[in-house]
Design an enzyme around this catalytic site. Structure first.
Site, PDB file in Angstrom:
ATOM      1  N   SER A 180       0.847  -1.184   0.000  1.00 18.89           N
ATOM      2  CA  SER A 180       0.000   0.000   0.000  1.00 18.89           C
ATOM      3  C   SER A 180       0.885   1.238   0.000  1.00 18.89           C
ATOM      4  CB  SER A 180      -0.889   0.017   1.252  1.00 18.89           C
ATOM      5  OG  SER A 180      -1.559   1.255   1.402  1.00 18.89           O
ATOM      6  N   TYR A 210      -1.713   0.398  10.608  1.00 20.56           N
ATOM      7  CA  TYR A 210      -1.674  -0.058   9.224  1.00 20.56           C
ATOM      8  C   TYR A 210      -0.397   0.412   8.545  1.00 20.56           C
ATOM      9  CZ  TYR A 210      -3.430  -1.092   4.519  1.00 20.56           C
ATOM     10  OH  TYR A 210      -3.602  -1.584   3.240  1.00 20.56           O
TER      11      TYR A 210
END
Length: 277
Positions: free
Chosen positions: A156, A169
């Site tokens: 990501s 995250y």
């Protein structure tokens, strides 16, 4: 046990090496980018083993596309070992595409839920390590026979730019990205490609919904007013290109965002338009 794929009356033209159909393992294949990747590779003629926890979704995907479903929880070592044994007994593995992962919560570091952070590390980092370590011998065998094999890891843009409420995250995806980079160095000299795909905003049915505890209204607001966020098929197309490119071509890292998202923290909401003057 995985179910046998249905016989299609109109099978796709095979992706092959020396007449043998290539086989890919796609994790996280029950929804989102994983499902789109499994569909794309099947359409391109690959044999696909679709891996995820939800057997019912995999079976529906198999009935529609001809993937071979394999239900497994990649945080469980015994499940990953069972996947390895199934693959070893049923044919070669040319590409492993690790999509499985996810996010939970938007807490700040000071108020973060340690259980959520542990879950994110397990599903994004440790699961990737388990899959790579277990299936690498099979990829090496395929590379000996075919000249190249692939490991694709979907991370990501959160791995590269931290943001408030994203600490858990950010940390998990940064660790997964570091794993991919170290792996590429460790495999130097072997005909094995390690590809990292790092998407920005991708609108899928479940990612934000799961992150926000099932609050559909909050999930919808993430994408509200954004003209043409990326969708799962966009990432699947990139993955397909990476594994179908000539064997000497390696996409070390692809960062991909919608035009409306110039950076992790710079997002246009409302129609895109050309400024005058």
């Amino acid at each position: 046990m995985p179910l046998p794929p249905p016989v299609s009356e109109h099978p796709p033209a095979p992706a092959s090496v020396d007449g043998m159909t290539k086989r890919a393992v796609v994790t996280g294949a029950s929804s989102g980018i994983g499902e789109a990747t499994a569909r794309k590779l099947r359409a391109d003629g690959w044999d696909v083993v679709a891996v995820a926890r939800r057997a019912d979704r995999l079976e529906a995907l198999a009935a529609e596309t001809g993937v071979v479903p394999f239900a497994a929880d990649l945080t469980v070592a015994a499940d990953v070992a069972a996947l390895r044994d199934f693959l070893a007994a049923s044919g070669s593995v040319n590409s492993v595409i690790q999509v499985a992962g996810g996010a939970r919560g938007t807490d700040h570091v000071a108020t973060g839920d340690v259980d959520d952070w542990q879950w994110m590390y397990d599903v994004n980092v440790l699961s990737t390590q388990r899959v790579v370590a277990s299936l690498l011998p099979l990829l090496r065998e395929a590379a000996k026979a075919d000249g190249v094999a692939d490991i694709v890891i979907v991370t990501s843009t959160a791995a590269r730019v931290a943001y408030q409420g994203g600490g858990g995250y950010n940390a998990a995806k940064a660790a997964e990205s570091a794993l991919a980079q170290a792996l590429r160095l460790e495999l130097n000299g072997e005909p094995l490609r390690v590809v990292e795909i790092a998407p920005g905003m991708v609108q899928t049915e479940e990612f934000s919904l799961n992150r926000l505890g099932g609050d559909q209204g909050a999930a919808d607001k993430v994408y509200e007013g954004v003209e043409a966020p990326l969708v799962a098929d966009d990432i699947a197309d990139l993955i397909a290109y990476a594994v179908e490119a000539p064997g000497h071509v390696n996409l070390d890292l692809v960062i991909v965002r919608p035009v409306a998202q110039s950076a992790q923290h710079v997002l246009a909401r409302g129609p895109l338009h050309v400024r005058e003057g």
